[in-house]
Design an enzyme around this catalytic site. Structure first.
Site, PDB file in Angstrom:
ATOM      1  N   TYR A  48      -9.719  -2.570  -4.307  1.00 20.13           N
ATOM      2  CA  TYR A  48     -11.135  -2.756  -4.638  1.00 20.13           C
ATOM      3  C   TYR A  48     -11.309  -3.255  -6.068  1.00 20.13           C
ATOM      4  CZ  TYR A  48     -13.269  -0.358  -0.616  1.00 20.13           C
ATOM      5  OH  TYR A  48     -13.717  -0.002   0.626  1.00 20.13           O
ATOM      6  N   LYS A  96       1.352   3.417   3.337  1.00 23.67           N
ATOM      7  CA  LYS A  96       2.012   2.409   4.158  1.00 23.67           C
ATOM      8  C   LYS A  96       3.326   2.056   3.461  1.00 23.67           C
ATOM      9  CE  LYS A  96       2.036  -0.503   7.648  1.00 23.67           C
ATOM     10  NZ  LYS A  96       2.117  -0.066   9.064  1.00 23.67           N
ATOM     11  N   ASP A 102      -1.367   3.711   9.773  1.00 24.62           N
ATOM     12  CA  ASP A 102      -1.680   3.315  11.154  1.00 24.62           C
ATOM     13  C   ASP A 102      -1.515   4.503  12.094  1.00 24.62           C
ATOM     14  OD1 ASP A 102       1.019   3.155  10.490  1.00 24.62           O
ATOM     15  OD2 ASP A 102       1.447   1.413  11.753  1.00 24.62           O
ATOM     16  N   ASP A 137     -11.354   4.515   2.771  1.00 26.08           N
ATOM     17  CA  ASP A 137     -12.617   3.937   3.251  1.00 26.08           C
ATOM     18  C   ASP A 137     -12.590   3.856   4.776  1.00 26.08           C
ATOM     19  OD1 ASP A 137     -15.107   2.527   3.183  1.00 26.08           O
ATOM     20  OD2 ASP A 137     -13.990   0.671   3.522  1.00 26.08           O
ATOM     21  N   ASP A 167     -14.531   6.559   7.798  1.00 28.23           N
ATOM     22  CA  ASP A 167     -15.496   6.153   8.843  1.00 28.23           C
ATOM     23  C   ASP A 167     -15.032   6.669  10.202  1.00 28.23           C
ATOM     24  OD1 ASP A 167     -17.187   4.743   7.132  1.00 28.23           O
ATOM     25  OD2 ASP A 167     -17.403   3.077   8.538  1.00 28.23           O
TER      26      ASP A 167
HETATM   27  C1  IPM Z   1     -18.227   3.550   1.370  1.00 31.63           C
HETATM   28  C2  IPM Z   1     -18.725   2.146   1.554  1.00 31.63           C
HETATM   29  C3  IPM Z   1     -18.437   1.367   0.283  1.00 31.63           C
HETATM   30  C4  IPM Z   1     -16.930   1.343   0.086  1.00 31.63           C
HETATM   31  C5  IPM Z   1     -19.016  -0.060   0.262  1.00 31.63           C
HETATM   32  C6  IPM Z   1     -20.507  -0.056   0.507  1.00 31.63           C
HETATM   33  C7  IPM Z   1     -18.673  -0.780  -1.006  1.00 31.63           C
HETATM   34  O1  IPM Z   1     -18.163   1.573   2.679  1.00 31.63           O
HETATM   35  O2  IPM Z   1     -18.709   4.237   0.449  1.00 31.63           O
HETATM   36  O3  IPM Z   1     -17.373   3.971   2.137  1.00 31.63           O
HETATM   37  O4  IPM Z   1     -16.247   0.498   0.685  1.00 31.63           O
HETATM   38  O5  IPM Z   1     -16.442   2.161  -0.680  1.00 31.63           O
HETATM   39 MG    MG Z   2     -16.977   2.914   3.824  1.00 34.90          MG
END
Ligand code: IPM
Ligand code: MG
Length: 355
Positions: free
Chosen positions: A142, A187, A219, A243, A247
């Site tokens: 990032y 990884k 993975d 990240d 999710d």
């Molecule tokens: C998160 C989001 C952010 C990230 C984006 C919006 C930059 O997906 O907080 O997980 O990738 O960190």
């Molecule tokens: Mg995210």
């Protein structure tokens, strides 16, 4: 106590979920005799519209000078075509880096009242889902160099030992406070940065003999999270892996709208935000679920302001609200009472008791 909170309402549903959360904080202040002062900060798409910049220095300064920052959500299709370094998300990355919050803590926990909402088989859910992802937040790909030259684009993934060690310590310390199991995810079969990551984690393990350290390739981890989530207590991983996995982890709880997060650095000043996005499609319709933000504020009380009783009071109020059968649209199920964002906030406030 007097605390100064920088408040970023942001875009999409951000303003409405933050409004409900501030009312919750006001109720806590009233019951426990605190004063919370709020300073509005513009960040994201709304800041691009106003200043042509997703996070001007003056706005970042307000955050750095606060006792903690509460954030709703930023971004939306409206700003899809702005250049990469001016996107709403860039404001968020600048805020994280500017505040030095290198450790992002994302719990994946199933609420017993919402167990049916998980897309996983009942037999898997019944084994329990209760783990935390500790994600490195201000390094890695990032923040490496990004460039596009002709037909080639490059993003650099770089970590040094210090960056890995400080997030590793948070992983071990988090595990010490829980079930003492830490899974380091990387990884290392492909990446040098992951081999360094693994080496540092094992070096640190000698200092935390009470924590059982395991390694997992990212993975495989993505697969294990849906196959056998009960095996995890604390996962520690680098920025982009965290990240993606967070999710996935939120989805298996069935209620991404319920999940808070904290980001901390070397001081007690933190950044608190729900893990969901700005959901522009439902913005302004009073149907968003404010609980992810309300629980983020509870984390702020607990981790930055050292107010564990106040944090418990908010979390218990959320639980009582769910027990009473109220649901916003995102977690609605048969036989429950559907409520909007404002009513959800009001019902939670009614349930806050001084413990
Ligand atoms: C998160 C989001 C952010 C990230 C984006 C919006 C930059 O997906 O907080 O997980 O990738 O960190
Ligand atoms: Mg995210």
């Amino acid at each position: 106590m007097v605390k100064n909170i920088a408040v970023i309402r942001g875009d999409g549903i951000g303003p409405e979920i933050v409004n409900e959360t501030l009312k919750v904080l006001d109720k806590v202040a009233e019951l426990y005799g605190h004063t919370f002062n709020y300073t509005d900060v513009d960040m994201g798409g709304c800041a691009i519209d106003k200043y042509g910049d997703p996070l001007p220095e003056s706005e970042l300064k307000k955050c750095v000078q606060s006792d903690s920052v509460l954030l709703g959500a930023v971004g939306g299709n409206k700003w899809n075509d702005v250049p990469g370094n001016m996107r709403p998300e860039k404001g968020l990355l600048r805020l994280r880096a500017g505040m030095g919050v290198y450790s992002n803590n994302r719990p994946a926990k199933i609420w017993p009242q919402l167990a049916d909402a998980s897309p996983l088989k009942k037999s898997i859910v019944e084994q329990g889902i209760d783990f935390i992802i500790v994600r490195e937040l201000i390094g890695g790909i990032y923040f490496g160099e990004h460039k596009t030259e002709g037909d080639t684009a490059t993003d650099v993934l770089k970590y040094n030992e210090t960056e890995i060690e400080r997030i590793g310590r948070i992983g071990f310390e988090t595990a010490q406070k829980r079930n003492k199991k830490l899974c380091s995810v990387e990884k290392s079969n492909v990446l040098d940065s992951s081999r360094l990551w693994k080496k540092i984690m094992h070096k640190l393990a000698e200092e935390y003999p009470d924590v059982e350290l395991s390694d997992m390739l990212v993975d495989n981890c993505a697969m294990q999270i849906v196959k056998n989530p009960a095996q995890f207590d604390v996962i520690v991983t680098e920025n982009m892996f965290g990240d993606i996995l967070s999710d996935e982890a939120s989805m298996i709880t069935g209620s991404i709208g319920m999940i808070p997060s904290s980001s901390l650095g070397a001081s007690s000043r933190g950044l608190y935000e729900p893990i969901h996005g700005s959901a522009p499609d439902i913005a302004g319709k009073d149907i968003a679920n404010p609980i992810g933000t309300i629980l983020s504020a509870a984390m702020m009380l607990r981790f930055s302001f050292d107010m564990p009783n106040e944090a418990d009071a908010v979390e218990n109020a959320v639980s009582a609200y769910l027990d009473a059968g109220y649901r916003t649209a995102d977690i609605m199920s048969e036989g429950m009472t559907r409520v909007g964002c404002k009513q959800c906030g009001a019902l939670i406030i009614e349930n806050i008791r001084k413990g």
